[in-house]
Design an enzyme around this catalytic site. Structure first.
Site, PDB file in Angstrom:
ATOM      1  N   GLU A  43       0.833  -1.207   0.000  1.00  0.00           N
ATOM      2  CA  GLU A  43       0.000   0.000   0.000  1.00  0.00           C
ATOM      3  C   GLU A  43       0.868   1.258   0.000  1.00  0.00           C
ATOM      4  OE1 GLU A  43      -2.763  -0.583  -1.054  1.00  0.00           O
ATOM      5  OE2 GLU A  43      -4.282  -0.767   0.516  1.00  0.00           O
ATOM      6  N   THR A  71      -5.678   7.071  -5.502  1.00  0.00           N
ATOM      7  CA  THR A  71      -5.775   7.173  -4.047  1.00  0.00           C
ATOM      8  C   THR A  71      -4.926   8.313  -3.518  1.00  0.00           C
ATOM      9  OG1 THR A  71      -6.166   4.797  -3.891  1.00  0.00           O
ATOM     10  CG2 THR A  71      -5.471   5.915  -1.882  1.00  0.00           C
TER      11      THR A  71
END
Length: 322
Positions: free
Chosen positions: A141, A193
């Site tokens: 991530e 994101t």
């Protein structure tokens, strides 16, 4: 922080494994970075093969231009961290068929990261705990967004719904997976994101924070009590959604129409552009899907929809060989 090295005998290990790495919905409207939910569809298909040298090889079976440098790949980076804690000369070859489109908001990067570590751990005889796997997968991530977060990773590994009480140190609470149907629409636009994080306010009003805390507590209580009405009332975000929703055409119309069709509620999946809605039965979930389709056909934006359920298992091994 130092961790105990794992000692293994490569001769005793399995050689290859195939897993389904599922999509996830992060935040669950009000629980920014602390709540996540695992889906039964869509999912990536990943094959991981054990190598007898300390290297990681990435193979993509689709058209996405994903980095092949393991350090820059969301599946490769977590395995680099895993190998640092293994006292053996081994490596991994990863073949990824991505059915969760990158930038969709339904946990594409988390699926790659979680799928890789769960598959590798299976080959090693499950020597690492789920918490260890989350710790490794968060490096994926970080590659994707620049920030370590577990709201997609944790449900992908644990299954069901998870609450991340703390990242440092990790404190993950598995919550009961409700018997709900989930309808997701993925407008074919991309919301990165990292970009969706940059537009967020750095400070919030106390009155908004209080309302948000109440909704998070209400949502968790609703899940624990199996109180669908309480879950529905708690699916409200007064901090993140008002800002991020401007990046998603048709968002307000979709949300209003879906609730009128009987959905408990829902909102942005992760950072978007996907939108999810929870329903108590399949018939309502399909009516909600029709609302979503009508909105995006009217706007003229291509889309994909999914009517699915909550995945209580997380990443699943579907084949393995010695």
């Amino acid at each position: 922080m130092e961790f105990e090295m794992k000692h293994i005998d490569p001769a005793t290990l399995q050689k290859q494994v195939t897993v389904h790495a599922p999509g996830t919905v992060a935040n669950l409207v009000c629980g920014f970075d602390v709540l996540g939910m695992c889906l039964n569809a869509p999912y990536d298909i990943m094959e991981v093969r054990l190598l007898d040298e300390k290297k990681i090889t990435i193979i993509s079976k689709d058209g996405y231009q994903l980095p092949t440098d393991p350090a820059q790949n969301t599946a490769g980076a977590p395995l680099i961290e895993m190998l640092e804690e293994i006292d053996a000369i081994i490596g991994f070859e990863i073949t990824i068929e991505k059915l969760i489109k990158p930038g969709s908001g339904i946990g594409s990067s988390a699926a790659s990261a979680a799928g890789a570590v769960v598959a590798a751990n299976h080959l090693l005889g499950n020597i690492f705990t789920n918490e260890d796997l989350v710790r490794f997968a968060m490096f994926g991530e970080k590659v994707a967004t620049g920030v370590k977060h577990a709201d997609n990773i944790a449900p992908c590994i644990y299954g069901g719904v998870t609450l991340i009480r703390s990242i440092f140190p990790l404190d993950i609470i598995a919550l009961p997976a409700p018997d709900f149907f989930v309808t997701v629409v993925h407008p074919q636009i991309e919301v990165r994101t990292s970009d969706a994080r940059q537009i967020l306010r750095k400070e919030v009003l106390l009155k908004d924070a209080i309302k948000q805390w109440g909704n998070i507590a209400g949502l968790v209580a609703g899940l624990l009590k199996k109180d669908a009405a309480l879950v529905g009332r708690s699916l409200e975000d007064v901090i993140i959604e008002p800002v991020r929703s401007i990046l998603i055409p048709g968002f307000d119309e979709v949300k209003k129409g879906c609730k009128e069709a009987g959905a408990l509620g829902g909102g942005i999946s992760g950072s978007g552009p996907s939108i999810f809605m929870l329903s108590t039965n399949e018939a309502t979930a399909k009516e909600v899907e029709t609302v979503m389709k009508n909105v995006y056909e009217k706007i003229g934006i291509s889309y994909h929809t999914y009517v699915t359920t909550i995945n209580a298992a997380g990443v699943q091994v579907i084949a393995a060989s010695c």
